[in-house]
Write a protein that holds these residues in place. Structure first.
Motif, short mmCIF file in Angstrom:
data_model
loop_
_atom_site.label_atom_id
_atom_site.label_comp_id
_atom_site.label_asym_id
_atom_site.label_seq_id
_atom_site.Cartn_x
_atom_site.Cartn_y
_atom_site.Cartn_z
N SER A 11 -32.70 -10.99 58.09
CA SER A 11 -33.36 -10.92 56.87
C SER A 11 -32.45 -10.64 55.51
O SER A 11 -31.05 -10.34 55.90
CB SER A 11 -34.23 -9.64 56.68
OG SER A 11 -33.71 -8.59 56.53
N SER A 12 -32.58 -11.08 54.30
CA SER A 12 -31.98 -10.54 53.16
C SER A 12 -31.93 -9.15 53.24
O SER A 12 -33.06 -8.38 53.89
CB SER A 12 -32.77 -10.93 51.99
OG SER A 12 -32.67 -12.45 51.90
N ILE A 13 -31.12 -8.47 52.54
CA ILE A 13 -31.05 -6.96 52.15
C ILE A 13 -32.13 -6.92 51.01
O ILE A 13 -32.22 -7.57 50.10
CB ILE A 13 -29.73 -6.84 51.67
CG1 ILE A 13 -28.58 -6.82 52.68
CG2 ILE A 13 -29.71 -5.15 51.33
CD1 ILE A 13 -27.20 -6.69 52.13
N HIS A 14 -33.00 -6.01 51.46
CA HIS A 14 -34.35 -5.86 50.49
C HIS A 14 -34.79 -4.33 50.34
O HIS A 14 -34.60 -3.46 51.26
CB HIS A 14 -35.39 -6.82 50.91
CG HIS A 14 -35.77 -6.25 52.24
ND1 HIS A 14 -35.20 -6.67 53.38
CD2 HIS A 14 -36.74 -5.71 52.61
CE1 HIS A 14 -35.77 -6.27 54.38
NE2 HIS A 14 -37.13 -5.58 54.16
N ASN A 15 -35.76 -4.17 49.27
CA ASN A 15 -36.46 -3.03 49.26
C ASN A 15 -37.89 -3.15 49.53
O ASN A 15 -38.33 -4.26 49.78
CB ASN A 15 -35.97 -2.29 47.92
CG ASN A 15 -36.97 -2.86 46.78
OD1 ASN A 15 -37.78 -3.89 46.87
ND2 ASN A 15 -36.79 -2.18 45.54
N HIS A 16 -38.80 -1.92 49.21
CA HIS A 16 -40.05 -2.43 49.90
C HIS A 16 -40.93 -1.91 48.72
O HIS A 16 -42.02 -1.34 48.99
CB HIS A 16 -40.29 -1.42 51.14
CG HIS A 16 -40.18 -2.19 52.29
ND1 HIS A 16 -40.05 -1.61 53.47
CD2 HIS A 16 -39.62 -3.22 52.64
CE1 HIS A 16 -39.70 -2.43 54.58
NE2 HIS A 16 -39.34 -3.34 53.95
N ASP A 66 -36.52 4.91 55.29
CA ASP A 66 -36.22 6.06 54.40
C ASP A 66 -36.62 5.80 53.11
O ASP A 66 -36.20 5.25 52.18
CB ASP A 66 -34.92 6.34 54.65
CG ASP A 66 -34.54 7.83 53.63
OD1 ASP A 66 -35.37 8.29 53.03
OD2 ASP A 66 -33.26 8.11 53.73
N PRO A 67 -37.62 6.73 52.70
CA PRO A 67 -38.31 6.63 51.30
C PRO A 67 -37.11 6.76 50.14
O PRO A 67 -37.20 6.29 49.03
CB PRO A 67 -39.52 7.29 51.17
CG PRO A 67 -39.77 7.95 52.57
CD PRO A 67 -38.48 7.65 53.36
N LEU A 68 -36.26 7.53 50.38
CA LEU A 68 -34.93 7.84 49.55
C LEU A 68 -34.20 6.83 49.50
O LEU A 68 -33.50 6.68 48.46
CB LEU A 68 -34.67 9.55 49.82
CG LEU A 68 -35.44 10.45 49.63
CD1 LEU A 68 -34.90 11.99 50.28
CD2 LEU A 68 -36.10 10.80 48.41
#
Ligand SMILES: [Fe+2]
Length: 122
Positions: A11-16, A66-68
């Motif tokens: 995958s691409s490096i991503h956030n959520h 990890d949410p942080l």
């Protein structure tokens, strides 16, 4: 959400988008690479991120984002030598996310969409 992974896919490096996420791999196994964001500017599309850890997802080892430090990618490395299926549970759905490049120090928002819903291509 289920995602199918051919050998070597990544995958691409991503956030959520600030949503919690839990992942498991009922078929095969996968790697999650986590990153720490030192700088992120969506206006200039500049970022500075650093890889911090590698975790393995399998049927016996589900993983929580990890949410942080929620920035990560998912890989099915050639060494694993088999296709995989991952299951993703999100606290709320999201239709865009931020993607990052370590090498180019860039980041930007992209739209997301499903390949299929309830077995039908969309
Ligand atoms: Fe993710």
């Amino acid at each position: 959400m289920a995602i199918c992974w051919e050998v070597g896919m990544r995958s691409s490096i991503h956030n959520h988008k600030d949503q919690n996420c839990w992942m498991a791999a009922p078929i095969g196994r996968l790697e999650v690479h986590n990153y720490r964001v030192h700088e992120e500017d969506l206006v200039t599309q500049h970022c500075l991120i650093e890889e911090t850890e590698v975790l393995e997802i399998s049927s016996l080892n589900p993983v929580a984002v990890d949410p942080l430090n929620p920035v990560h990618d998912v890989r099915n490395p050639h060494e694993f030598g088999q296709r995989a299926v991952s299951l993703h549970l999100y606290s709320r759905p999201f239709d865009s996310c931020i993607v990052y490049s370590v090498e180019q120090h860039t980041c930007g928002e992209i739209g997301l969409r499903y390949t299929s819903k309830y077995g039908s291509l969309v």
